[in-house]
Design a protein around this motif. Sequence first.
Motif, PDB file in Angstrom:
ATOM      1  N   TRP A  77      40.965  15.516   9.872  1.00  0.00           N
ATOM      2  CA  TRP A  77      40.504  14.439   8.998  1.00  0.00           C
ATOM      3  C   TRP A  77      39.072  14.076   9.359  1.00  0.00           C
ATOM      4  O   TRP A  77      38.767  13.735  10.488  1.00  0.00           O
ATOM      5  CB  TRP A  77      41.412  13.223   9.142  1.00  0.00           C
ATOM      6  N   THR A  78      38.212  14.152   8.354  1.00  0.00           N
ATOM      7  CA  THR A  78      36.802  13.937   8.611  1.00  0.00           C
ATOM      8  C   THR A  78      36.263  12.986   7.539  1.00  0.00           C
ATOM      9  O   THR A  78      37.003  12.160   7.030  1.00  0.00           O
ATOM     10  CB  THR A  78      36.103  15.327   8.675  1.00  0.00           C
ATOM     11  N   ASP A  79      34.966  13.074   7.219  1.00  0.00           N
ATOM     12  CA  ASP A  79      34.453  12.141   6.212  1.00  0.00           C
ATOM     13  C   ASP A  79      34.073  12.851   4.916  1.00  0.00           C
ATOM     14  O   ASP A  79      33.379  12.286   4.082  1.00  0.00           O
ATOM     15  CB  ASP A  79      33.283  11.319   6.766  1.00  0.00           C
ATOM     16  N   VAL A  80      34.483  14.082   4.762  1.00  0.00           N
ATOM     17  CA  VAL A  80      34.248  14.782   3.493  1.00  0.00           C
ATOM     18  C   VAL A  80      35.562  15.350   2.962  1.00  0.00           C
ATOM     19  O   VAL A  80      36.456  15.684   3.735  1.00  0.00           O
ATOM     20  CB  VAL A  80      33.214  15.926   3.615  1.00  0.00           C
ATOM     21  N   VAL A  81      35.614  15.451   1.648  1.00  0.00           N
ATOM     22  CA  VAL A  81      36.849  15.874   0.996  1.00  0.00           C
ATOM     23  C   VAL A  81      36.985  17.404   1.092  1.00  0.00           C
ATOM     24  O   VAL A  81      36.906  18.112   0.097  1.00  0.00           O
ATOM     25  CB  VAL A  81      36.864  15.413  -0.470  1.00  0.00           C
ATOM     26  N   GLY A  82      37.094  17.909   2.287  1.00  0.00           N
ATOM     27  CA  GLY A  82      37.301  19.330   2.473  1.00  0.00           C
ATOM     28  C   GLY A  82      36.012  20.123   2.596  1.00  0.00           C
ATOM     29  O   GLY A  82      34.923  19.563   2.769  1.00  0.00           O
ATOM     30  N   ILE A  83      36.178  21.419   2.492  1.00  0.00           N
ATOM     31  CA  ILE A  83      35.055  22.339   2.627  1.00  0.00           C
ATOM     32  C   ILE A  83      34.454  22.559   1.248  1.00  0.00           C
ATOM     33  O   ILE A  83      35.176  22.749   0.268  1.00  0.00           O
ATOM     34  CB  ILE A  83      35.548  23.661   3.242  1.00  0.00           C
ATOM     35  N   PHE A  84      33.149  22.555   1.183  1.00  0.00           N
ATOM     36  CA  PHE A  84      32.466  22.669  -0.103  1.00  0.00           C
ATOM     37  C   PHE A  84      31.887  24.059  -0.326  1.00  0.00           C
ATOM     38  O   PHE A  84      31.687  24.815   0.619  1.00  0.00           O
ATOM     39  CB  PHE A  84      31.350  21.621  -0.184  1.00  0.00           C
TER      40      PHE A  84
END
Length: 448
Positions: free
Chosen positions: A221-228
């Motif tokens: 869990w990080t601060d971006v909605v997954g890998i872009f």
Amino acid sequence: MSKLTVAKFGGTSVADHQAMLRCASIIKNDPSNRLVVVSASAGVTNLLVRLTQSKVALPEQAEIIEAIRKIQFNITQHLNCKDELNHSINNLLDELTTYAQVQSTSACSRIADAILSFGEQMSSRIFAQVLQSIGVDGHYFDVRNVMKTNSLYGKAVVNTVELHQNCQQQLAPLLTKQVIVTQGFIGQDEDQYTTTLGRGGSDYSAALLAEALDADDLAIWTDVVGIFTTDPRITDQARSIKEISFGEAAEMATFGAKILHPATLIPAMRHNIPVFVGSSKEPDKGGTKIQQKVDSAPTYRSIALRREQTLVTVKSPAMLHASGFLAKVFNVLAKHELSVDLITTSEISVAMTFDNPTGSTQALLNSTVVQELEQLCEVTVEHGLSLVAVIGNKMQKTNGVGSRIFDTIDGINVRMICHGASEHNLCFLVDEHQANQTVEKLHSALFA
Ligand code: ASP
Ligand code: MG
């Protein structure tokens, strides 16, 4: 045993009380989340880094420690058990104060690691209480009981055999009864000294623990909605990828997509543990699932960019029809623990790239290395380059990949190309000032 998910929360996810509460709800909402691995609250490790340096004056040390106390107390003030918790944080900060004083007079890497470990030591204690505050039976566990490493301070290597045994004996029984909160990033060597696994290493810790516990899933869990598809700061066309294979994701992590620590996927791949990457701010928005088998295998999946690359060209007529020259070059690099990223060769010259990020703890190409190489050959060193990696599937076997990519960036000077060694990437170097432009053009051509 029922399903086990290891959940790791990064620094921004445990930055303040609100953020920690969001993470606590994630744990509460899915009872398979039974082991929680946390990073230090955002900003804390960076503050600690200053204390690992020598000759930091006492007032500055005190200021840094106060800044850290403030970050942590801002969280604990919302908790009923704050007095007890603040007491244990104060004890840790007293210990930290002593280490910082020693370090400022005679710096050593062992004490540096002890200093760096305090962020995770505090955040894990606090997060366990935040869980309790919403009715989850969260308990603190010191990962140093299980995460045994060698004594390579700053980038310690974990003994995975010991880790497995220790986890099965000590952690697995606890996980049947309660939610355990532990630290990423830190470990302990044979002499019981604290070690660290390298900056950003909490992801890797979580993956190692997931492997050692035979977990079913790992959630980062990080601060971006997954890998872009690429860095959203470069183009607003970048979008989150639903599903990606281990092979592709490993290439992305290696080639600069900063979202995961590059080593994270190694244990996950070894043990075939699916990895989910999502945002603790917006858990409902989904994220990226990384696993062995995925439904789609597009030729183009993403574009990664790594800045501050150094290109070293070594040239020697002695290479002509000779053997052993490259071995000598690589011996010098190995001696200095330098890792080469890209490499291309011609008959009498070899071009290699090295990662050279500012503030890195890894070995960097320095004048000693260059001088040693110069004993063997002519050496040219160039800076100010960026490595662009186009990542996808079966790229080496697909017609037209090269022309599609290079036609798109016609007019940009490409300094070096690597293609064919991996089915998952085509990489090349461009001048730093043309890097963003290169990525933007490629992204709109390949992902529009
Ligand atoms: N707190 C450590 C760092 O900032 C480890 C991590 O966050 O993964 O590097
Ligand atoms: Mg991180």
